[in-house]
Design an enzyme around this catalytic site. Structure first.
Site, mmCIF file in Angstrom:
data_model
loop_
_atom_site.group_PDB
_atom_site.id
_atom_site.type_symbol
_atom_site.label_atom_id
_atom_site.label_comp_id
_atom_site.label_asym_id
_atom_site.label_seq_id
_atom_site.Cartn_x
_atom_site.Cartn_y
_atom_site.Cartn_z
ATOM 1 N N GLN A 1 1.881 -4.645 7.059
ATOM 2 C CA GLN A 1 2.941 -4.074 6.588
ATOM 3 C C GLN A 1 3.049 -2.966 6.547
ATOM 4 O O GLN A 1 2.503 -1.777 6.028
ATOM 5 C CB GLN A 1 2.939 -4.650 4.926
ATOM 6 C CG GLN A 1 4.251 -4.140 4.080
ATOM 7 C CD GLN A 1 4.212 -4.778 2.672
ATOM 8 O OE1 GLN A 1 2.882 -5.169 2.407
ATOM 9 N NE2 GLN A 1 5.257 -4.815 2.042
ATOM 10 N N GLY A 2 4.177 -2.125 7.064
ATOM 11 C CA GLY A 2 4.148 -0.532 7.381
ATOM 12 C C GLY A 2 5.207 0.210 6.671
ATOM 13 O O GLY A 2 6.302 0.170 7.011
ATOM 14 N N TYR A 3 4.913 0.215 5.252
ATOM 15 C CA TYR A 3 5.850 0.808 4.240
ATOM 16 C C TYR A 3 5.503 2.307 3.937
ATOM 17 O O TYR A 3 5.945 3.129 4.155
ATOM 18 C CB TYR A 3 5.835 -0.104 2.996
ATOM 19 C CG TYR A 3 7.106 -1.323 3.218
ATOM 20 C CD1 TYR A 3 7.613 -1.657 4.291
ATOM 21 C CD2 TYR A 3 7.411 -1.830 1.940
ATOM 22 C CE1 TYR A 3 8.628 -2.822 4.503
ATOM 23 C CE2 TYR A 3 8.258 -2.834 2.068
ATOM 24 C CZ TYR A 3 9.056 -3.143 3.345
ATOM 25 O OH TYR A 3 9.641 -4.296 3.364
ATOM 26 N N SER A 4 4.156 2.151 3.389
ATOM 27 C CA SER A 4 3.840 3.332 2.777
ATOM 28 C C SER A 4 3.648 4.330 3.694
ATOM 29 O O SER A 4 3.140 4.293 4.887
ATOM 30 C CB SER A 4 2.469 3.295 1.970
ATOM 31 O OG SER A 4 2.658 2.471 0.947
ATOM 32 N N SER B 1 -2.944 -2.709 5.048
ATOM 33 C CA SER B 1 -4.095 -3.738 5.070
ATOM 34 C C SER B 1 -4.227 -4.665 6.294
ATOM 35 O O SER B 1 -2.907 -4.944 6.923
ATOM 36 C CB SER B 1 -3.800 -4.851 4.130
ATOM 37 O OG SER B 1 -3.310 -4.146 2.763
ATOM 38 N N GLU C 1 7.591 -10.678 -2.609
ATOM 39 C CA GLU C 1 6.405 -10.732 -2.823
ATOM 40 C C GLU C 1 5.682 -11.306 -4.240
ATOM 41 O O GLU C 1 4.617 -11.546 -4.342
ATOM 42 C CB GLU C 1 5.932 -8.958 -3.230
ATOM 43 C CG GLU C 1 5.211 -8.201 -1.796
ATOM 44 C CD GLU C 1 4.729 -7.026 -2.282
ATOM 45 O OE1 GLU C 1 5.300 -6.349 -3.185
ATOM 46 O OE2 GLU C 1 3.816 -6.610 -1.447
ATOM 47 N N ASN D 1 0.636 1.860 -11.772
ATOM 48 C CA ASN D 1 0.951 1.323 -13.086
ATOM 49 C C ASN D 1 2.132 2.324 -13.611
ATOM 50 O O ASN D 1 3.080 1.810 -14.556
ATOM 51 C CB ASN D 1 -0.275 1.935 -14.061
ATOM 52 C CG ASN D 1 -1.048 0.543 -14.202
ATOM 53 O OD1 ASN D 1 -0.811 -0.597 -13.793
ATOM 54 N ND2 ASN D 1 -2.174 0.861 -15.048
ATOM 55 N N GLU D 2 2.194 3.497 -13.386
ATOM 56 C CA GLU D 2 2.991 4.553 -13.980
ATOM 57 C C GLU D 2 4.435 4.258 -13.246
ATOM 58 O O GLU D 2 5.414 4.089 -14.191
ATOM 59 C CB GLU D 2 2.841 5.963 -13.805
ATOM 60 C CG GLU D 2 1.528 6.719 -14.412
ATOM 61 C CD GLU D 2 0.257 5.736 -14.109
ATOM 62 O OE1 GLU D 2 0.097 5.326 -12.855
ATOM 63 O OE2 GLU D 2 -0.657 5.641 -14.976
#
Lengths: 376, 385
Positions: B125-128, B161, B244, B368-369
């Site tokens: 997965q190439g998002y970030s 990943s 997801e 979390n934020e």
């Protein structure tokens, strides 16, 4: 397992939400709300868990949970918890067939309004029962003191779990509140929405037919009553937590500081989001466990240990969620959150009440730990 | 089909097949343990595929079994109950495939779905990006079309990943020069084995490297390897994220049950089970797990009457990641001083991995934020700043 609510369940919930929003006022300067109670009886809510063959609606824990959530949200001041969740459940779980036949419909349709007396805070362990019963010819004599009884003044009857003196054991008795030798002293409670009284039994004489338990299942039945009541109190806690969240969201959207609604501040958003996480998790657990119990009632097995474990999860989640949400609602209201004029204080008091009745969370956790860790 | 019979069929199949050379895979793999036996786990994927256990929810015309949710859930639960290893093909099966089925062209579906279903082609997965975590709108990786129509890529993706174990990557890249935010992005399918791509492992605090940085320097893919129209990549990316959450979350919980049982086993073995504070925390962990379970079940309930954002779905990631992090800390407190040393005991080693790796749980897939912001804004209607 499917947690989808049926159309009937959804309708019941919506009716309850609308009715209670319109007709409750936890701030009323009265000790009792007889009119609200009689309207609730008219709506049939007190008949939901009474089996159809005993003239009830034959519904179950899921419907009760939906009602209790809405009542908790509005802090409705009625004998619903005492009469339905406690007295009826005790009769269903521990009562003899004859006693059920006579009493359940009366409790369901307002001919009789009752409370249940166990140990302090609804403790069903025989050692904590403080009322003693002694044989008196064919009948019985009750003596002792129940220090804190859920009693809002509307009661006509009580079901009393007492220790039998001669032969060790426990029995469940039914008596009218005007029985000779019984005195009820209202107590000064912090949570004004949950009135309590001290009941003294000064040689209260009862006839033989006042004993209403089925001796073969009275102990297990009372223990189960406490567990099932804890699940319903958890539902009430979820409703209260949901209301605290709503109050906090509404208030922070209105309240302007530094030229902006405080709801735009990330520090505030994170606090209400955390409230929602805890409340919704507790809600999921309470509804899931209720569905599981309802499934078990249809013969899909849920023994006492498994039931207690499931309810422990609901109980711990709901107790902590309500305490947390009530505390946060006060904080997010700022200064006015500490005043009598705003509602968070009422929920804070109810949250504290609920955290102790049916047993503190540490006890539920320890019982769970024994279940998980100490089995052979 | 009767659910009980289906469960029995899964359990029987697992007992027969997760044996022999595959036995060492029991309870291995998954986040925090992705370096375990990658080659053998790919063979396991093919074994699963041959058994008909991949694509359970896909429509029949795409080679799936179109099973109802309850049976998909039953499969996940029985799979993990039997110790089924972390799925190395899950990105393809649960993210790429549903996206192609919903938004891909018939040619793309024919080209890619069989490889995913049969365990032959794996996806990353190439998002970030280094400068864009949850803020996908800040993406700077560029893409453009050459005269021959082929797409080219320039830039860097991070936290991908298993890229080093995959054949393909799906990439969100900026196709309109000068565009900002959600506009001008495209969603491309890119083969990883080519000269324009370099994959650098990122060593994690656990010492392992299941994530990578992927560098694109003029990397190419065919003209028809775009999902949706050029400039509509945001829409595709969001649709994919919607897949997801789903039934796999309930399978994840069975891993959690297994991990909690490992903690209980260690506590009983080393005497920590007598410590009153530890007892309370173990009970609490169980309570939290019930919360996740019932919340997950509620998330999957069929409620056609409501179009509102589902609160139970919004809170789920935040709830499980915090629970898991707590479990890791509890595990180490139960293990005690022996936790300082990398354990040879498989169970203890697994718990050590949980402890360290779960620090990432509250960061990846939205910190979390960010989760709390989403809950507040979408779940409670709190105004944006």
């Amino acid at each position: 397992m499917n947690l989808t609510l049926s159309d009937e369940q959804r309708a019941l919930q919506e009716t309850a939400a609308d009715f209670l929003a319109a007709h409750t006022n936890a701030r009323k300067e009265v000790d009792v709300d007889a009119e609200l109670w009689s309207r609730i009886v008219e709506l049939g809510w007190a008949a939901v868990q009474v089996p159809e063959e005993l003239d009830g609606l034959g519904l179950g824990p899921v419907e009760l949970v939906l009602l209790m959530e809405e009542m908790g949200r509005r802090l409705a001041r009625t004998p619903f918890l005492a009469n339905v969740v406690l007295a009826q459940t005790a009769l269903l779980q521990a009562g003899s067939a004859e006693a059920q036949q006579g009493a359940l419909a009366a409790l369901a349709y307002g001919e009789r309004t009752a409370t249940l007396i166990l140990g302090p805070g609804l403790d069903a362990a025989p050692a904590s029962l403080t009322v003693k019963a002694r044989r008196d010819g064919e009948g019985w004599v009750l003596a002792g003191e129940a220090a804190q009884v859920l009693d809002d003044g509307l009661l006509t009857h009580a079901y009393v779990a007492a220790r039998i003196e001669e032969a060790p054991g426990v029995a469940l008795f039914e008596l009218a509140v005007d029985a000779a030798g019984l005195s009820r002293t209202p107590l000064e409670v912090w949570d004004l929405t949950r009135p309590q009284a001290c009941w003294r039994f000064d040689e209260v004489r009862l006839t033989a037919d006042a004993r209403v338990d089925d001796p073969t299942r009275v102990l297990a039945g009372l223990a189960r009553t406490r567990v099932l009541a804890a699940l319903q109190v958890a539902a009430e806690q979820v409703g209260g937590a949901a209301q605290c969240l709503q109050l906090a969201v509404d208030y922070t959207k209105e309240r302007v500081q530094f030229g902006k609604p405080v709801a735009t501040f990330q520090a505030v958003k994170h606090r209400v989001a955390e409230m929602m996480v805890r409340m919704e998790t507790a809600r999921s657990t309470v509804r899931g466990v209720a569905a599981r119990v309802a499934q078990g009632a249809q013969g899909n097995g849920l023994d006492d240990a498994a039931l207690a474990a499931e309810v422990a999860a609901a109980r711990v989640q709901a107790t902590e969620a309500y305490r947390y949400c009530a505390q946060e609602a006060i904080q997010l209201h700022g200064g006015v959150g500490f005043t009598w004029e705003y509602d968070p204080q009422m929920h804070f008091k109810r949250a504290q009440w609920a955290s102790q009745w049916c047993g503190a969370t540490s006890g539920w956790r320890e019982a769970l730990a024994a279940h998980l860790l100490d089995a052979a | 089909m009767n659910e009980q019979e289906f469960r029995q069929e899964v359990a029987d199949w697992m007992a027969t097949h997760l044996a022999g050379r595959f036995a060492c895979l029991k309870h291995r793999g998954g986040p925090g343990d992705e370096e375990a036996f990658p080659a053998l786990r790919k063979e396991w994927e093919q074994e699963l595929a041959a058994g008909g256990w991949v694509g359970l929810g896909w429509p029949r015309e795409h080679g799936g079994r179109d099973l109802p949710l309850a049976l998909q859930l039953a499969f996940h639960e029985e799979y993990v109950r039997a110790g089924g290893p972390g799925r190395i093909g899950h990105i393809g099966e649960t993210l790429m495939a549903p996206t192609l089925i919903a938004l891909g062209t018939p040619e793309q579906q024919r080209r890619f779905l069989p490889g995913i279903r049969e365990g032959r082609e794996y996806w990353a997965q190439g998002y970030s990006e280094p400068g864009a975590g949850s803020d996908l709108a800040a993406i700077t990786t560029r893409c453009w079309q050459d005269e021959d129509g082929r797409w080219r890529l320039q830039g860097q993706k991070v936290w991908t990943s298993l890229a080093h174990e995959s054949e393909w990557i799906f990439v969100v890249a900026r196709s309109t020069p000068g565009s900002v935010g959600r506009e001008g992005l495209s969603f491309l399918l890119v083969p990883l084995d080519q000269p324009g791509i370099e994959i650098h492992p990122i060593r994690q605090m656990t010492g392992e490297a299941e994530f990578n940085s992927v560098f694109f320097d003029g990397a190419a893919t065919e003209a028809d390897c775009i999902v949706g129209k050029p400039g509509e990549g945001w829409k595709v990316a969001m649709a994919l994220l919607g897949f997801e959450r789903g039934v796999s979350t309930l399978g994840q919980q069975m891993h959690f049950i297994h991990e909690l049982q490992l903690v209980i086993d260690v506590a009983r073995a080393n005497g920590a089970a007598r410590d009153p504070a530890i007892r309370q925390r173990i009970a609490d962990a169980w309570v939290g797990l019930q919360g996740l379970r019932y919340n997950g079940l509620r998330m999957l309930e069929e409620d056609t009457s409501s179009t509102k954002v589902r609160p139970e779905a919004l809170i789920y990631k935040y709830a499980w990641s915090n629970w898991h992090r707590e479990l890791g800390q509890l595990a180490m407190d139960v293990i005690g001083v022996a936790g300082d040393v990398r354990s040879d005991d498989d169970a203890v080693r697994r718990l050590q991995q949980v402890f360290f790796f779960s620090r990432a749980d509250t960061i990846y897939a939205g910190t979390n934020e960010i989760q709390l912001n989403i809950i507040a804004e979408r779940g409670l209607g709190m105004p944006r700043g």
